[in-house]
Design an enzyme around this catalytic site. Structure first.
Site, PDB file in Angstrom:
ATOM      1  N   GLU A  38       0.814  -1.220   0.000  1.00 21.82           N
ATOM      2  CA  GLU A  38       0.000   0.000   0.000  1.00 21.82           C
ATOM      3  C   GLU A  38       0.850   1.274   0.000  1.00 21.82           C
ATOM      4  O   GLU A  38       0.444   2.303   0.539  1.00 21.82           O
ATOM      5  CB  GLU A  38      -0.962  -0.004   1.196  1.00 21.82           C
ATOM      6  N   LEU A  39       2.041   1.185  -0.591  1.00 21.82           N
ATOM      7  CA  LEU A  39       2.994   2.306  -0.672  1.00 21.82           C
ATOM      8  C   LEU A  39       3.400   2.845   0.700  1.00 21.82           C
ATOM      9  O   LEU A  39       3.778   4.009   0.832  1.00 21.82           O
ATOM     10  CB  LEU A  39       2.453   3.448  -1.548  1.00 21.82           C
TER      11      LEU A  39
END
Length: 397
Positions: free
Chosen positions: A147-148
């Site tokens: 999710e970065l």
């Protein structure tokens, strides 16, 4: 020098839990819903993965290799593809063979291990690297966390694992007056390049494309090109879920036609070139260090960790799960390690999110449970059985 466009897609499918009741604890240790996992994956394969992979392959051929993209595919997704749809892995290999598609490294189980355990994080990164080499036939050199999720210290851990380039969100509270449309450096490891997602232009495709109430609907390749040209930096990073195409945004809304037209429109303009993340890092000098003392992500308006750790339910599940690591290390039982990995998938915590405001609809869209409390109860029933198995194995050792 031409401006760069870096187009990256995340591929992930969680290993969904079956309905696991209180009375199953201690009696049945099969946790996962094989039917749902197979059914949902096969649907997405037909609606997204196969048609989009073919579209991208044709675009690369049509534009003589000037069109380039990047992927990360979680280990959980690779396992399901290998089991239920190996033809998709073959199609990803064909994309890799063009030399125009970069495959990146991430946590094998799409987990929060970068927050919970440095040892487990390292294990999953190396396991995922080996999986990409095995399934896709390439060695990843760029990293994108689940999710970065990123901070200076997480970036430093990634750098020490050999990755000189990392992706994250262009969060406004981190950037301040600066633009995400430049390459930056890790504040702790200046040699590590950091690419920041342009959230506005990415979400125009990922979330707003099919919204007929959007004042820019319908979005065309020509209109989007004008927006790209108005960007003020060296590079525009467009990062999104691959399931955007055909699954979240149905084929009927024209999303495939848009993607078919976009490479030609961009390349014909003459002011841009498509680059992979590693090529972007090599091409562009850093515009300066970016300081991220506390973790950020690409989720929700806050761009923080509250999608997974924002309430007491999530924190309780997270703490109990990662509290098992020492016992598991003593046991070193392959079956337990495998279940432990899949129980770390961030989706399980995401389903427990209690946000009901600006991002509530997004959370409901991807949630198999009716309420966050049902998600919590089901997960904790599973975790209770898993803890019993761990403790019993220790007692027998």
């Amino acid at each position: 020098m031409k401006k760069s466009i870096c187009l990256y897609f995340q591929v992930h499918q969680p290993t969904r839990l079956r309905l696991y009741r209180f009375f199953d604890i201690g009696k049945d240790s099969h946790y996962f819903d094989d039917f749902a996992n197979r059914t949902i994956l096969k649907r997405i394969v037909q609606k997204c993965y196969l048609p989009m992979n073919e579209l991208l392959l044709q675009a690369i051929k049509e534009h003589n290799g000037e069109f380039k993209v990047a992927f990360s595919i979680s280990g959980s997704a690779l396992e399901q593809l290998d089991r239920y749809a190996p033809e998709v892995i073959d199609s990803f290999r064909r994309l890799a063979e063009t030399g125009c598609v970069e495959f990146m490294c991430e946590t094998y189980y799409h987990s929060l291990a970068s927050l919970g355990s440095a040892q487990e994080f390292r294990h999953q990164v190396l396991k995922h690297k080996a999986a990409i080499e095995h399934y896709i036939g390439v060695t990843p050199t760029t990293f994108r966390n689940t999710e970065l999720i990123y901070s200076d210290s997480i970036g430093a851990q990634v750098y020490d694992l050999g990755f000189k380039t990392m992706l994250t969100e262009g969060a406004k509270h981190i950037l301040g007056w600066r633009s995400p449309d430049y390459v930056y450096s890790n504040d702790l490891k200046p040699e590590q390049k950091v690419l920041l997602r342009n959230s506005g232009l990415s979400d125009d495709i990922a979330f707003r494309f099919s919204d007929r109430g959007w004042n820019e609907w319908p979005l065309t390749a020509g209109k989007y090109l004008d927006w790209l040209k108005s960007s003020d930096g060296d590079i525009v990073n467009l990062f999104m879920d691959y399931e955007t195409f055909g699954e979240h945004q149905g084929q009927e809304c024209g999303i495939f036609d848009f993607m078919r037209a976009l490479p030609g429109a961009v390349l014909a303009d003459g002011g841009f070139e498509f680059v992979t993340p590693s090529a972007a890092a090599a091409k562009h000098e850093s515009a300066g260090d970016i300081s991220v003392p506390h973790p950020i992500s690409w989720a929700d308006e806050e761009r923080d960790l509250t999608a997974w750790l924002g309430n007491e339910l999530q924190q309780d599940a997270y703490n109990k799960l990662y509290g098992l690591e020492e016992k598991l290390s003593i046991l070193n039982n392959e079956a337990l390690w495998n279940d432990y990995g899949h129980l770390q998938e961030s989706d399980h915590l995401y389903y427990m999110c209690t946000k009901f405001f600006s991002d509530g609809e997004i959370h409901k869209r991807f949630n198999p449970y009716d309420t966050p409390y049902e998600a919590f109860i089901n997960y904790m029933n599973v975790l209770s059985d898993f803890i019993i198995r761990v403790n019993n194995a220790l007692a027998e050792k």
